[in-house]
Design a protein around this motif. Structure first.
Motif: not given
Length: 458
Positions: A358-369, A384-393
């Motif tokens: 999970g940490w890897f995709w959260l990190a990628v999501a924050l970078v994309l956002a 896509l980055g904001i959506s992914s980060a919001a889903y994980v958080l």
């Protein structure tokens, strides 16, 4: 070519996953769809109702896996077509299709889970947004824009209905959808689009509640049991102001979880479940939870932080093997293909474990956002980055277990975001067909013919 490749991938996926990989949760929803047991709200009723309709039309339970795989590859094909049309980059358009074959994405494409349905529905909504981006500069008729909006809202509403916390991920995709269809939407447009989204979610939910009448199971109490047996000690639970039978079950669950080292999912792993489930005790559990969590705020936050950290850094269950044992006679159609897929996915899991954390995709999501680039696709990349980060958080206080399927949408969305970032890394694409150079600006796309030199003098 893109359509042929997408169709081939869909056919191959359908054959490999036939008749659809299923866990005990999937089997339970299938029983409800087949009428073998009453419809309940423990799992999203909308999924079982759609499955029931598919069985009525096709006569086979495999139709659900076929449909979700078809929608998955159709959405990727639409995005790939738009990427080709906007940039004339073959590599970029092919990479969009290829991401569906990467192990972090392919692993669950044919598994009938609500988490997979969320990811496929959100991807389909993104595909509609890409169509809007592709057509926006040609100023499509207003009716076409609203048709596309309602199609996107349909997918977003289904994602929210099939998993409530998908709401966090759906909002950025909704903003992308509106901005893709209207280059500069005004307040009235935003208001009308928001009403459409709310209606798309609320009306089907009310209709399902009134007409399907799913049995209320009080599933929210499951998360509260996790908190109670991990935040409070067994001694504290022995003095809890609840009926003795419930108190004894909570104490036994706390002791068993401590003895076995179980960090989550206590209701299934440690709790002695009564025949009535949580229906009779849910009000008492909720009252006890409100009293005790307000009195143990630091301990509650510490437990939730520890469980969320486990989701990020100890993400498990990256692959579901075939069909779980059941009394419906459903088995994997091609066991040797399941063995091949198992070796493919788990081999990559062993060698590239971060791709399933999970940490890897959260990190990628924050970078994309934060840094979506300045290329052609900065708007969908950021969404896509904001959506992914919001889903994980969004799982911070409600995560029931530390399974990879809870970060499946971020894995899919961020992989697509990285492909788009690479494809649209600059504004000027290679020359397209007919001697034209396709220039893709940040807000518009236009073809600029190359100037030809005059013929040389004899």
């Amino acid at each position: 070519m893109l359509a042929a490749l997408a169709a081939s991938c869909w056919l191959a996926t359908t054959v490999v996953f036939a008749p659809g990989y299923m866990s005990p949760d999937s089997i339970d929803q299938l029983r409800q769809a087949m009428g073998r047991r009453p419809l309940t709200d423990w799992h999203p009723p909308v999924l079982s109702l759609v499955w029931r309709a598919l069985i009525a039309v096709t006569g086979t339970s495999a139709s659900m896996a076929v449909l979700q795989s078809a929608l998955f590859w159709a959405a990727l094909w639409v995005v790939a077509w738009c990427v080709w049309a906007m940039t004339a980059r073959r590599g970029g358009s092919l990479a969009v299709l290829a991401l569906g074959l990467t192990p972090p994405v392919l692993t669950f494409v044919g598994v009938v889970w609500k988490d997979v349905h969320v990811a496929v529905a959100l991807l389909a909504a993104c595909a509609v947004a890409f169509v809007g981006l592709r057509l926006r500069d040609s100023r499509p008729p207003g009716a076409m824009r609203w048709v596309l909006l309602w199609l996107g809202v349909l997918f977003l509403a289904y994602a929210v209905l099939v998993r409530k916390n998908a709401f966090f991920a759906a909002i950025p995709v909704f903003v992308l959808l509106v901005r893709a269809l209207w280059q500069a939407p005004g307040r009235r447009t935003w208001a009308m689009c928001t009403v459409a989204l709310v209606a798309g979610v609320v009306l089907p939910a009310v209709a399902i509640s009134w007409f399907a009448r799913p049995v209320q199971t009080k599933q929210a109490a499951q998360i509260m049991i996790d908190d109670l047996v991990h935040v409070l000690t067994a001694e504290e639970l022995r003095s809890a102001d609840v009926p003795r039978d419930l108190r004894n079950r909570l104490v036994a669950a706390a002791e068993k979880c401590e003895r076995t080292g179980t960090l989550s999912d206590a209701y299934w792993a440690c709790y002695e479940r009564p025949a009535a489930g949580l229906t009779e005790d849910s009000d008492r559990i909720r009252s006890l939870w409100l009293r005790e969590m307000s009195a143990h705020v630091p301990e509650y936050l510490q437990y939730r932080q520890r469980l969320f950290a486990a989701l990020l850094f100890e993400t498990g269950y990256p692959y579901h093997p075939g069909v779980s044992s059941n009394d419906l006679g459903i088995e994997v159609t091609h066991p040797w293909l399941e063995d091949t897929l198992d070796a493919y996915v788990n081999g990559v899991v062993a060698d590239l474990r971060p791709l399933f954390r999970g940490w890897f995709w959260l990190a990628v999501a924050l970078v994309l956002a934060v840094r979506p680039g300045r290329g052609a696709f900065h708007l969908p990349i950021r969404a896509l980055g904001i959506s992914s980060a919001a889903y994980v958080l969004g799982y911070l206080f409600i995560v029931p277990a530390t399974n990879y399927r809870y970060v499946y949408w971020p894995a899919l969305a961020c992989t697509l975001g990285l492909v788009l970032l690479w494809t649209g890394r600059d504004d000027t694409a290679p020359a397209g067909a007919g001697g034209e150079r396709v220039h893709v600006g940040r807000e518009r796309s236009e073809a600029v013919p190359l100037k030809r030199r005059p013929p040389a003098s004899p």
